[in-house]
Design a protein around this motif. Structure first.
Motif, PDB file in Angstrom:
ATOM      1  N   UNK A  70       2.184   8.410  -4.026  1.00  0.00           N
ATOM      2  CA  UNK A  70       3.308   8.581  -3.106  1.00  0.00           C
ATOM      3  C   UNK A  70       2.804   8.500  -1.665  1.00  0.00           C
ATOM      4  N   UNK A  71       3.409   7.628  -0.897  1.00  0.00           N
ATOM      5  CA  UNK A  71       2.974   7.435   0.491  1.00  0.00           C
ATOM      6  C   UNK A  71       2.964   8.760   1.244  1.00  0.00           C
ATOM      7  N   UNK A  72       1.938   8.936   2.052  1.00  0.00           N
ATOM      8  CA  UNK A  72       1.779  10.086   2.949  1.00  0.00           C
ATOM      9  C   UNK A  72       1.452  11.404   2.257  1.00  0.00           C
ATOM     10  N   UNK A  73       1.328  11.407   0.952  1.00  0.00           N
ATOM     11  CA  UNK A  73       0.902  12.655   0.315  1.00  0.00           C
ATOM     12  C   UNK A  73      -0.579  12.861   0.636  1.00  0.00           C
ATOM     13  N   UNK A  74      -1.018  14.111   0.544  1.00  0.00           N
ATOM     14  CA  UNK A  74      -2.415  14.411   0.875  1.00  0.00           C
ATOM     15  C   UNK A  74      -3.352  13.608  -0.023  1.00  0.00           C
ATOM     16  N   UNK A  75      -3.022  13.594  -1.316  1.00  0.00           N
ATOM     17  CA  UNK A  75      -3.884  12.855  -2.243  1.00  0.00           C
ATOM     18  C   UNK A  75      -3.877  11.367  -1.929  1.00  0.00           C
ATOM     19  N   UNK A  76      -2.713  10.867  -1.510  1.00  0.00           N
ATOM     20  CA  UNK A  76      -2.612   9.447  -1.162  1.00  0.00           C
ATOM     21  C   UNK A  76      -3.487   9.128   0.037  1.00  0.00           C
ATOM     22  N   UNK A  77      -3.533  10.054   0.985  1.00  0.00           N
ATOM     23  CA  UNK A  77      -4.378   9.835   2.168  1.00  0.00           C
ATOM     24  C   UNK A  77      -5.854   9.799   1.749  1.00  0.00           C
ATOM     25  N   UNK A  78      -6.241  10.744   0.880  1.00  0.00           N
ATOM     26  CA  UNK A  78      -7.625  10.728   0.375  1.00  0.00           C
ATOM     27  C   UNK A  78      -7.893   9.436  -0.399  1.00  0.00           C
ATOM     28  N   UNK A  79      -6.880   8.965  -1.108  1.00  0.00           N
ATOM     29  CA  UNK A  79      -7.034   7.804  -1.987  1.00  0.00           C
ATOM     30  C   UNK A  79      -7.253   6.512  -1.196  1.00  0.00           C
ATOM     31  N   UNK A  80      -6.836   6.526   0.066  1.00  0.00           N
ATOM     32  CA  UNK A  80      -7.013   5.312   0.880  1.00  0.00           C
ATOM     33  C   UNK A  80      -8.497   4.928   0.980  1.00  0.00           C
TER      34      UNK A  80
END
Lengths: 325, 410
Positions: B102-112
């Motif tokens: 999910x865009x902008x989720x904390x995990x998504x940010x780490x996943x980048x």
């Protein structure tokens, strides 16, 4: 004075940066909308609608740099008259469509793309141009800097099949993309697929890939091997030569001292001659055998009995408390 | 309602209407609570769980067990194991911005960092800062073993093509044979992002299983006498040579394979920080705190990316089978290449084939296996430092191989 100079230099740098930023904009993909084929499946997949849901021809521009630049005030046109060098800037502007300022969408971050609709209707907003792309004819698109003089990029487009686009797939390579590969506001991916497709068709068992890749891996490591083999040899040789030179120098000194001692001309400063020569001998022995820069690396765990390890020395006498009077 | 009575007391009198109103209010409150609770229950993991989630959570727990109980690569398997659990906690997709995808989720940010491929070069920076290339410089011919072991990658590539994978997918899977987790993540994120989770977990799982896979292959391809070969101690390497290695290594490898620049550049940069002797603080940070932070985030997000719907597929089973093949081929090709080298080497300079397995870049685990197997054959034969040569050459080799594959297929 210094302040003024620094401000001026900063301004100069800022102006240069702006110019560099404009040169980072490249025409990326062009699509010519043909109303006649709107019902065909090809056109449906390639069509890209504007804010009003209308299909139109479009021109995609990419910021190819890794920093953010604004494309505002730049000009787009298909009118070849602007190439006339004698034409003044204000006159050129009348032949071109200017990208308006004040819209945050024109600020493009690294590798970001923006698509302008060539529908001849600038009243519809920032993303609309004042000209249309000709259908079934060849034309050239020109992208000019904000001064209307510097040409940033241009591309000549031949008459395109319905639903297809003309896209930049490498720095200077353009290709007609079929309807299913048209990618408004997205990277042009035809090139990637073609590479994979080529390998799939021409190297179905992966033998060519294996030979090529192993060849490259071996080449890299063989070059490293050769370099460090030669370099290591040279370093060893240099170290040996240095050692030989040092030994020769000591030999020469020692023989001189021995000769002087034999002749009795050595200044011994009151020290007995035998003691004097013994000290020189010991020093030479230490140099040739007893001293070394690098340890042998041999460890021993053989115990040697010394009084330090004597158990009787490890015993402790229990401290006696003094009795208070 | 309360009313004053003549005796001074208050009396509660409630009309039927008021009673009904109160009852209705309490009923509507109960309804409200009930509906909200029911709504809340639809958000819980219990309401959204599927069998696939349970299986994946069990896989995550198994990884954690392997790491803690069996000591298999705990620094990697614990973050990955917990990541698998985290990524498979079922929830209702209600735009809460909590999931990895999910865009902008904390995990998504780490996943980048995984998706865009900037964790692996940072890990390589740490590896470079921790690696001593001295053993390799002292005996540079051992570099060739590191190159030969990369055949594991291309052997697996051929098998993957035969199994029906596309060339880009086959390349992403085959890089598992390099036994290099960051490289596998880097390449698969570029060439086959949809398989990246399975490839990363497979690469790290097999790296943890190196002590199980390699000894059998090594014994199979060597005789008892060959395992007893004693190698001469390597010469001392000067600091000048050590300083020069990252610069020359960077120039040679990246001029040939510019596509390997992110990995090779950071590897040699880290090593230069260490060997320059002037940037000890930076080398220390790159090799410890920074590396630890990146490994934590990398492991966790890679684990999270193995969501049941993406992971429990036939392709994953194939990837795991191919990963095992890749490791076996890599080990075998390293050992066989040493046999070939020994044909040309004079007596007294023969190489113990037990260091052939170390051509894969599982540093220093593969070298430790050479040491252990060498000690089993001869308790006075120490192969660790000899094996470190091909081991670190394997790191360079796998990064070069990844760069070549990327160059050909992207």
């Amino acid at each position: 004075m210094k302040k003024i100079l620094s401000i001026l230099s900063s301004l100069a740098v800022a102006l240069t940066m702006n110019a560099q930023g404009a040169h980072d904009f490249k025409l990326n993909e062009v699509y010519v909308h043909t109303p006649a084929c709107c019902d065909s499946s090809a056109c449906k997949t390639a069509s890209y609608v504007d804010e009003y849901g209308q299909s139109a021809s479009w021109i995609e521009i990419e910021n190819i740099s890794y920093s953010t630049h604004d494309i505002r005030n730049c000009f787009l046109t298909i009118d070849p008259a602007v190439l006339d060098e004698n034409m003044s800037a204000p006159e050129r502007e009348t032949h071109m469509s200017q990208i308006p300022a004040g819209d945050p969408r024109t600020s493009l971050s690294a590798k970001q793309r923006i698509t302008f609709f060539a529908d001849g209707n600038t009243n519809r907003g920032t993303l609309h141009l004042n000209f249309k792309l000709p259908v079934g004819e060849s034309f050239t698109i020109y992208l000019f800097d904000g001064n209307a003089v510097d040409l940033l990029d241009s591309v000549h487009v031949e008459a395109l099949p319905a639903g297809s686009s003309y896209a930049r797939i490498a720095d200077a390579e353009w290709q007609v993309l079929e309807a299913d590969k048209v990618t408004p506001n997205a990277p042009n991916i035809a090139y990637h697929n073609d590479k994979i497709k080529e390998f799939k068709e021409k190297d179905p068992y992966g033998i060519a890939m294996t030979l090529m890749c192993m060849g490259v891996v071996f080449s890299c490591l063989i070059l490293l091997f050769v370099f460090f083999h030669i370099f290591g040899w040279a370093m060893n040789r240099a170290a040996k030569l240095a050692r030989v030179r040092a030994i020769r120098a000591i030999h020469e000194q020692a023989s001189k001292v021995v000769e002087m001692a034999k002749q009795g001309t050595t200044e011994t400063k009151g020290i007995d001659m035998e003691t004097y020569t013994a000290v020189i001998g010991l020093a030479l022995h230490e140099y040739f055998g007893g001293t070394h820069d690098l340890e042998s690396g041999i460890l021993t765990i053989q115990q040697t009995h010394t009084t330090w390890a004597d158990k009787s020395h490890e015993l402790r006498v229990t401290p006696q408390h003094h009795q208070a009077n | 309602m309360y009313h004053n009575t003549p005796d001074g007391y208050y009396k509660l009198s409630i009309t039927n209407f008021q009673l009904e109103l109160m009852l209705l209010e309490s009923v509507s409150t109960m309804d409200f609570i009930g509906s909200k609770l029911a709504d809340f229950l639809t958000y819980t993991g219990f309401a959204n769980v599927e069998w696939a989630n349970i299986i994946m959570i069990a896989v995550g727990a198994f990884f954690i067990w392997l790491a803690i109980k069996k000591d298999f690569e705990p620094l990697l398997l614990i973050p990955i194991g917990l990541g698998i659990i985290l990524g498979n906690i079922p929830f209702k997709a209600a735009g809460l911005e909590i999931g990895l995808y999910e865009d902008n989720s904390v995990l998504n940010i780490f996943y980048q960092g995984v998706r865009l491929g900037w964790y692996p070069p940072l890990v390589f920076l740490g590896i470079g800062a921790m690696t001593d290339f001295g053993a390799l410089i002292a005996n540079p011919k051992l570099m060739l073993i590191g190159a030969a072991a990369q055949f594991g990658i291309f052997g697996a590539y051929m098998i993957a093509l035969a199994m029906g994978f596309e060339p880009n997918q086959a390349a992403g899977i085959a890089i598992i044979g390099g036994a290099d987790g960051p490289t596998a993540i880097f390449l698969s994120s570029k060439l086959s992002p949809n398989l990246m989770g399975a490839i990363a977990v497979c690469a790290y799982s097999y790296m943890a299983l190196v002590p199980v896979i390699q000894p059998g292959v090594m014994k199979l391809l060597t005789t008892k006498e060959q395992r007893k070969i004693k190698m001469k101690p390597a010469r001392q390497v000067s600091q000048t040579e050590k300083m020069l290695f990252p610069i020359v290594g960077l120039l040679i490898t990246t001029f040939i394979v510019p596509s390997g620049l992110p990995l090779l550049g950071m590897l040699f940069f880290g090593n230069l920080l260490k060997e320059s002797t002037k940037t000890t603080r930076l080398a220390k940070t790159a090799g410890s705190a920074l590396n630890d932070i990146v490994v934590m985030l990398l492991g966790l997000t890679v684990g999270c990316s193995t969501q049941a719907s993406e992971f429990l597929t036939l392709a994953t089973v194939k990837i795991f089978a191919l990963g095992a093949f890749a490791f076996i081929i890599a080990t075998a090709s390293g050992v066989i290449f040493v046999h070939i080298m020994n044909i040309f080497l004079p007596k007294g300079q023969k190489i113990n084939p037990l260091i052939g397995n170390a051509g894969v870049s599982a540093v220093p685990m593969a070298a430790r296996i050479s040491q252990n197997e060498g000690l089993k054959a001869d308790p006075h034969n120490y192969l660790l430092m000899h094996a470190m040569g091909p081991n670190v050459a394997g790191v360079i080799g796998s990064a070069v191989a990844a760069g070549v594959l990327l160059g050909f297929l992207s």
